[in-house]
Design a protein around this motif. Structure first.
Motif, mmCIF file in Angstrom:
data_model
loop_
_atom_site.group_PDB
_atom_site.id
_atom_site.type_symbol
_atom_site.label_atom_id
_atom_site.label_comp_id
_atom_site.label_asym_id
_atom_site.label_seq_id
_atom_site.Cartn_x
_atom_site.Cartn_y
_atom_site.Cartn_z
ATOM 1 N N THR A 72 -12.092 -7.447 -1.019
ATOM 2 C CA THR A 72 -12.632 -6.177 -0.551
ATOM 3 C C THR A 72 -14.129 -6.096 -0.846
ATOM 4 O OG1 THR A 72 -12.083 -5.084 -2.644
ATOM 5 C CG2 THR A 72 -10.435 -4.964 -0.885
ATOM 6 N N ALA A 73 -14.797 -5.209 -0.133
ATOM 7 C CA ALA A 73 -16.226 -4.985 -0.336
ATOM 8 C C ALA A 73 -16.443 -4.054 -1.521
ATOM 9 C CB ALA A 73 -16.827 -4.363 0.924
ATOM 10 N N PRO A 74 -17.583 -4.160 -2.199
ATOM 11 C CA PRO A 74 -17.882 -3.226 -3.287
ATOM 12 C C PRO A 74 -17.803 -1.779 -2.781
ATOM 13 C CG PRO A 74 -19.479 -5.013 -3.276
ATOM 14 C CD PRO A 74 -18.657 -5.148 -2.020
ATOM 15 N N GLY A 75 -17.154 -0.926 -3.543
ATOM 16 C CA GLY A 75 -17.010 0.473 -3.165
ATOM 17 C C GLY A 75 -15.861 0.769 -2.228
ATOM 18 N N GLN A 76 -15.215 -0.254 -1.704
ATOM 19 C CA GLN A 76 -14.071 -0.038 -0.807
ATOM 20 C C GLN A 76 -12.921 0.527 -1.634
ATOM 21 O OE1 GLN A 76 -13.203 -3.408 1.727
ATOM 22 N NE2 GLN A 76 -11.093 -2.765 2.017
ATOM 23 N N MET A 117 -0.059 -1.074 0.306
ATOM 24 C CA MET A 117 -1.384 -0.457 0.267
ATOM 25 C C MET A 117 -1.779 -0.195 -1.177
ATOM 26 S SD MET A 117 -3.322 0.459 2.794
ATOM 27 C CE MET A 117 -4.956 1.108 2.816
ATOM 28 N N LEU A 118 -2.937 -0.708 -1.555
ATOM 29 C CA LEU A 118 -3.496 -0.516 -2.894
ATOM 30 C C LEU A 118 -4.524 0.611 -2.781
ATOM 31 C CD1 LEU A 118 -4.059 -4.318 -3.532
ATOM 32 C CD2 LEU A 118 -2.146 -2.941 -4.393
ATOM 33 N N MET A 119 -4.210 1.769 -3.325
ATOM 34 C CA MET A 119 -5.041 2.971 -3.175
ATOM 35 C C MET A 119 -5.830 3.231 -4.457
ATOM 36 S SD MET A 119 -3.622 4.109 -0.187
ATOM 37 C CE MET A 119 -3.740 5.861 -0.077
ATOM 38 N N GLY A 120 -7.093 3.563 -4.302
ATOM 39 C CA GLY A 120 -7.921 3.839 -5.467
ATOM 40 C C GLY A 120 -8.180 2.589 -6.299
ATOM 41 N N LEU A 121 -8.697 1.555 -5.641
ATOM 42 C CA LEU A 121 -8.984 0.310 -6.366
ATOM 43 C C LEU A 121 -9.928 0.583 -7.522
ATOM 44 C CD1 LEU A 121 -9.478 -2.217 -3.420
ATOM 45 C CD2 LEU A 121 -7.594 -2.156 -5.067
ATOM 46 N N LYS A 122 -9.632 -0.002 -8.669
ATOM 47 C CA LYS A 122 -10.455 0.195 -9.868
ATOM 48 C C LYS A 122 -11.686 -0.699 -9.858
ATOM 49 C CE LYS A 122 -6.412 1.730 -12.379
ATOM 50 N NZ LYS A 122 -5.445 1.432 -13.419
ATOM 51 N N ALA A 123 -11.656 -1.769 -9.091
ATOM 52 C CA ALA A 123 -12.773 -2.701 -8.926
ATOM 53 C C ALA A 123 -12.527 -3.467 -7.631
ATOM 54 C CB ALA A 123 -12.841 -3.666 -10.111
ATOM 55 N N PRO A 124 -13.559 -4.042 -7.041
ATOM 56 C CA PRO A 124 -13.345 -4.832 -5.828
ATOM 57 C C PRO A 124 -12.402 -6.010 -6.091
ATOM 58 C CG PRO A 124 -15.688 -4.424 -6.178
ATOM 59 C CD PRO A 124 -14.980 -3.976 -7.414
ATOM 60 N N LEU A 125 -11.621 -6.365 -5.091
ATOM 61 C CA LEU A 125 -10.786 -7.564 -5.160
ATOM 62 C C LEU A 125 -11.668 -8.721 -4.729
ATOM 63 C CD1 LEU A 125 -7.522 -6.198 -3.480
ATOM 64 C CD2 LEU A 125 -8.066 -6.326 -5.920
ATOM 65 N N LYS A 126 -11.864 -9.689 -5.612
ATOM 66 C CA LYS A 126 -12.772 -10.800 -5.347
ATOM 67 C C LYS A 126 -11.998 -12.072 -5.047
ATOM 68 C CE LYS A 126 -16.312 -8.912 -8.340
ATOM 69 N NZ LYS A 126 -16.946 -9.033 -9.636
ATOM 70 N N GLN A 127 -12.442 -12.788 -4.019
ATOM 71 C CA GLN A 127 -11.807 -14.045 -3.639
ATOM 72 C C GLN A 127 -11.727 -14.951 -4.863
ATOM 73 O OE1 GLN A 127 -13.523 -15.906 -0.207
ATOM 74 N NE2 GLN A 127 -12.170 -17.664 -0.313
ATOM 75 N N GLY A 128 -10.543 -15.541 -5.080
ATOM 76 C CA GLY A 128 -10.307 -16.423 -6.215
ATOM 77 C C GLY A 128 -9.638 -15.727 -7.388
ATOM 78 N N ASP A 129 -9.675 -14.386 -7.425
ATOM 79 C CA ASP A 129 -9.007 -13.641 -8.490
ATOM 80 C C ASP A 129 -7.501 -13.605 -8.240
ATOM 81 O OD1 ASP A 129 -11.431 -13.140 -9.691
ATOM 82 O OD2 ASP A 129 -11.506 -11.014 -9.121
ATOM 83 N N LYS A 130 -6.767 -13.199 -9.248
ATOM 84 C CA LYS A 130 -5.313 -13.007 -9.166
ATOM 85 C C LYS A 130 -4.978 -11.726 -9.906
ATOM 86 C CE LYS A 130 -4.586 -17.947 -9.456
ATOM 87 N NZ LYS A 130 -3.531 -18.734 -8.959
ATOM 88 N N PHE A 131 -3.879 -11.080 -9.516
ATOM 89 C CA PHE A 131 -3.416 -9.917 -10.263
ATOM 90 C C PHE A 131 -1.895 -9.804 -10.148
ATOM 91 C CE2 PHE A 131 -4.476 -8.205 -6.055
ATOM 92 C CZ PHE A 131 -3.384 -7.402 -5.751
ATOM 93 N N PRO A 132 -1.255 -9.208 -11.178
ATOM 94 C CA PRO A 132 0.191 -9.019 -11.126
ATOM 95 C C PRO A 132 0.560 -7.808 -10.269
ATOM 96 C CG PRO A 132 -0.661 -8.301 -13.253
ATOM 97 C CD PRO A 132 -1.824 -8.845 -12.473
ATOM 98 N N LEU A 133 1.645 -7.953 -9.528
ATOM 99 C CA LEU A 133 2.183 -6.887 -8.684
ATOM 100 C C LEU A 133 3.672 -6.793 -8.978
ATOM 101 C CD1 LEU A 133 1.811 -4.918 -6.187
ATOM 102 C CD2 LEU A 133 2.477 -6.881 -4.776
ATOM 103 N N LYS A 134 4.113 -5.624 -9.399
ATOM 104 C CA LYS A 134 5.542 -5.422 -9.689
ATOM 105 C C LYS A 134 6.228 -4.866 -8.448
ATOM 106 C CE LYS A 134 6.924 -3.755 -13.641
ATOM 107 N NZ LYS A 134 7.254 -2.808 -14.737
ATOM 108 N N LEU A 135 7.287 -5.536 -8.023
ATOM 109 C CA LEU A 135 8.081 -5.128 -6.870
ATOM 110 C C LEU A 135 9.426 -4.631 -7.360
ATOM 111 C CD1 LEU A 135 7.401 -8.261 -4.642
ATOM 112 C CD2 LEU A 135 6.203 -6.064 -4.560
#
Length: 157
Positions: A42-46, A114-132
């Motif tokens: 995502t872009a900064p501020g998105q 849909m990820l609402m209210g991102l706390k920081a931009p999602l940067k290519q190469g990063d990873k994050f946990p998602l609970k389903l």
């Protein structure tokens, strides 16, 4: 072939195999297989982003994805995009059906997370946990790879 050329070829093949393994990751929860969870950078501020994956149900009974959560966003919702006349509409859905013996793909332009209210931009190469959370199978935490802004994957059958 010289020994040096053989070593270079083997090294290249090894790197290719590692790249493929890193790209195609999946997770199991009972009869469900969650395939290649990813998000687009995502872009900064998105303020929003999307997460995508496939769910294959090898069981004899259907199941439903009923919720998702991730610390990278203030809230997470299940969404659907579809054409209504000449307008693309997006709306929240209460669950995503995963029929017995079938697969469902959450992808850009269709069902997605849909990820609402991102706390920081999602940067290519990063990873994050998602609970389903599934209605019958229960909960599983998957690793979401952040890929390029235009990333898209077709489900392989």
């Amino acid at each position: 072939m010289t020994l040096t050329l053989t070593r270079r070829l083997l090294a290249a093949l090894s790197l290719s195999a590692l790249a493929l393994a890193a790209h195609a990751h999946s997770f199991k929860l009972g009869e469900l297989t969650i395939g290649h969870p990813y998000a687009r950078a995502t872009a900064p501020g998105q303020p929003t982003g999307g997460a995508y994956l496939s769910v294959r149900n090898a069981g004899a009974a259907g199941d439903k994805l009923v919720s998702a959560s991730a610390d990278v966003a203030a809230s997470v919702e299940l969404h659907e995009m579809k054409m209504e006349g000449n307008v693309m509409r997006m709306r929240e859905v209460s669950a995503v059906e995963v029929p017995a013996g079938q697969a469902v793909e959450l992808k850009p332009g269709g069902l997605h997370i849909m990820l609402m209210g991102l706390k920081a931009p999602l940067k290519q190469g990063d990873k994050f946990p998602l609970k389903l959370k599934f209605e019958k199978a229960g909960e599983v935490t998957v690793t979401v790879n952040v890929e390029g802004a235009g990333a898209s994957h077709e489900m392989k059958h």
